[in-house]
Motif scaffolding. Structure first.
Motif, PDB file in Angstrom:
ATOM      1  N   VAL A 121       0.832  -1.206   0.000  1.00 51.83           N
ATOM      2  CA  VAL A 121       0.000   0.000   0.000  1.00 51.83           C
ATOM      3  C   VAL A 121       0.864   1.253   0.000  1.00 51.83           C
ATOM      4  O   VAL A 121       0.611   2.209  -0.750  1.00 51.83           O
ATOM      5  N   PHE A 122       1.912   1.272   0.814  1.00 54.18           N
ATOM      6  CA  PHE A 122       2.737   2.468   0.945  1.00 54.18           C
ATOM      7  C   PHE A 122       3.466   2.828  -0.343  1.00 54.18           C
ATOM      8  O   PHE A 122       3.661   4.005  -0.646  1.00 54.18           O
ATOM      9  N   GLN A 123       3.873   1.839  -1.092  1.00 55.43           N
ATOM     10  CA  GLN A 123       4.592   2.151  -2.325  1.00 55.43           C
ATOM     11  C   GLN A 123       3.682   2.803  -3.369  1.00 55.43           C
ATOM     12  O   GLN A 123       4.169   3.427  -4.316  1.00 55.43           O
ATOM     13  N   ASN A 124       2.382   2.660  -3.183  1.00 59.28           N
ATOM     14  CA  ASN A 124       1.445   3.246  -4.142  1.00 59.28           C
ATOM     15  C   ASN A 124       0.883   4.580  -3.678  1.00 59.28           C
ATOM     16  O   ASN A 124       0.012   5.138  -4.337  1.00 59.28           O
ATOM     17  N   ILE A 125       1.344   5.074  -2.546  1.00 62.78           N
ATOM     18  CA  ILE A 125       0.920   6.392  -2.067  1.00 62.78           C
ATOM     19  C   ILE A 125       1.881   7.427  -2.647  1.00 62.78           C
ATOM     20  O   ILE A 125       3.082   7.374  -2.398  1.00 62.78           O
ATOM     21  N   ARG A 126       1.378   8.354  -3.411  1.00 66.20           N
ATOM     22  CA  ARG A 126       2.227   9.320  -4.115  1.00 66.20           C
ATOM     23  C   ARG A 126       2.177  10.717  -3.501  1.00 66.20           C
ATOM     24  O   ARG A 126       2.852  11.623  -3.997  1.00 66.20           O
ATOM     25  N   SER A 127       1.389  10.901  -2.459  1.00 66.36           N
ATOM     26  CA  SER A 127       1.324  12.226  -1.832  1.00 66.36           C
ATOM     27  C   SER A 127       2.619  12.494  -1.071  1.00 66.36           C
ATOM     28  O   SER A 127       3.344  11.580  -0.691  1.00 66.36           O
ATOM     29  N   HIS A 128       2.901  13.783  -0.840  1.00 63.85           N
ATOM     30  CA  HIS A 128       4.152  14.164  -0.205  1.00 63.85           C
ATOM     31  C   HIS A 128       4.100  14.032   1.327  1.00 63.85           C
ATOM     32  O   HIS A 128       5.125  13.886   1.961  1.00 63.85           O
ATOM     33  N   GLY A 129       2.926  14.121   1.905  1.00 64.16           N
ATOM     34  CA  GLY A 129       2.824  14.066   3.364  1.00 64.16           C
ATOM     35  C   GLY A 129       2.750  12.652   3.889  1.00 64.16           C
ATOM     36  O   GLY A 129       1.676  12.182   4.285  1.00 64.16           O
ATOM     37  N   LYS A 130       3.875  11.977   3.884  1.00 63.31           N
ATOM     38  CA  LYS A 130       3.893  10.580   4.297  1.00 63.31           C
ATOM     39  C   LYS A 130       4.353  10.357   5.726  1.00 63.31           C
ATOM     40  O   LYS A 130       4.038   9.341   6.332  1.00 63.31           O
ATOM     41  N   LEU A 131       5.124  11.294   6.286  1.00 61.79           N
ATOM     42  CA  LEU A 131       5.752  11.036   7.574  1.00 61.79           C
ATOM     43  C   LEU A 131       4.723  10.804   8.683  1.00 61.79           C
ATOM     44  O   LEU A 131       4.838   9.843   9.450  1.00 61.79           O
ATOM     45  N   PHE A 132       3.708  11.675   8.758  1.00 57.90           N
ATOM     46  CA  PHE A 132       2.701  11.496   9.795  1.00 57.90           C
ATOM     47  C   PHE A 132       1.870  10.239   9.543  1.00 57.90           C
ATOM     48  O   PHE A 132       1.407   9.587  10.480  1.00 57.90           O
TER      49      PHE A 132
END
Length: 334
Positions: A121-132
């Motif tokens: 799932v994470f590899q397919n998230i393209r938004s910049h706000g990933k840290l939180f």
């Protein structure tokens, strides 16, 4: 390295807690052996929160060993402590051990399945706000473990192992499901979170430690004597275990690993979980806890200072050996 560090952490934890519990049981009439284990298991756990930031001087192989050993010591110690706590307060003591092993088995299976899903799932998230979002996932894993009465630390550790070694776990036909560049970005983000959160953890450790300190408890002679004996047991057992495994793995020295055995945050938190109903009136365990933590941290500091001097002396010797050869080459070229 993982295999050796796991065996060292489990054997050292088991021997230290059992020998210390026999010692306390012999001297304290208010406690039975199982209740003594509730006090000795926390005192037998290495503090990864203190060890991990202190490994810069070590070689990569020794650093890797200490990272795994302290992590396994935390996890196995917490699982063992709550198993004993369940045994003390259970109406069916014989069913505690099978339930513990079933819980561990379920935790491992669930952790592996969740880790695969999360990485995909994470590899397919393209938004910049990933840290939180990454922090929220760690909290989610912890909450899932608590909800199903599983070991949350094991779930988080397995997720970290699979993420850091994704090429091994996503081999064969599973390789088509990952995009390596994106997984590398997720991995680097998690490493950033780990570095930043380690500072926060250490800060809260010293805060909690300060709240537990009662300087008057160090004036109790009986607590000091008990603390000295427990420190002696801790380092004697550690020395014997390291000598045995180092001989098996053809490693010559057990220094500085012998001195890297501080007690810290996990020890304090588990002490808070011990019911007051089994607290003995004849011994002040707050003084013992304070002495063991302070003594083990001072011993670790001394060991690291000694190791730093050894490294500096070795570098100076290497420089003296290499420098004449450079002078000779310069002379030949002239």
């Amino acid at each position: 390295v993982i295999f050796k560090s796991f065996l060292v952490s489990v054997l050292a934890l088991f021997l230290t807690s059992c020998i210390s519990a026999y010692f306390l049981n012999f001297l304290i009439s208010d406690l039975v052996f199982v209740e003594c284990l509730l006090y000795t298991i926390p005192l037998s756990i290495l503090s990864s929160a203190i060890i991990l930031p202190s490994l810069d001087l070590l070689s990569d192989s020794r650093k890797e060993f200490m990272v795994y050993e302290s992590t396994f010591s935390d996890i196995v110690g917490i699982v063992g402590f709550y198993a004993v706590l369940g045994f003390v307060g259970s109406s069916d003591p014989e069913g505690v051990l099978p339930k513990t092993f079933l819980s561990l088995f379920t935790t491992i299976l669930l952790s592996v399945a969740i880790s695969y899903v999360l990485i995909y799932v994470f590899q397919n998230i393209r938004s910049h706000g990933k840290l939180f979002l990454l922090i929220a996932v760690l909290l989610l894993l912890y909450s899932i473990g608590k909800l199903f009465h599983l070991s949350s630390l094991i779930m988080i550790m397995i997720f970290g192992v699979i993420l850091n070694n994704y090429k091994m776990f996503f081999g064969g036909s599973l390789r088509d499901f990952i995009i390596e560049d994106r997984v590398e970005n997720v991995l680097s983000s998690f490493k950033l979170i780990t570095v930043e959160s380690a500072f926060v953890v250490r800060t809260f450790f010293f805060l909690i430690f300060g709240l537990t300190i009662s300087l008057s408890s160090l004036l109790n002679i009986k607590s000091l004597l008990y603390g000295v004996v427990l420190i002696a047991i801790i380092y004697l057992v550690r020395a014997l275990v390291l000598l045995f495994f180092n001989r098996s793995f053809s490693i010559k020295s057990i220094s500085p690993e012998l001195f890297l055995a501080p007690r810290g945050l996990i020890t304090i938190l588990l002490f808070f979980s011990i019911p007051e109903s089994i607290s003995p009136s004849s011994v002040n365990f707050d003084g013992i806890l304070l002495f063991v933590i302070l003594a083990s941290c001072l011993i670790m500091s001394w060991g690291l200072i000694k190791e730093k001097r050894r490294v500096e002396e070795r570098e100076a010797e290497d420089f003296e050996v290499i420098n004449p050869e450079r002078d000779l080459e310069k002379t030949d070229s002239i």
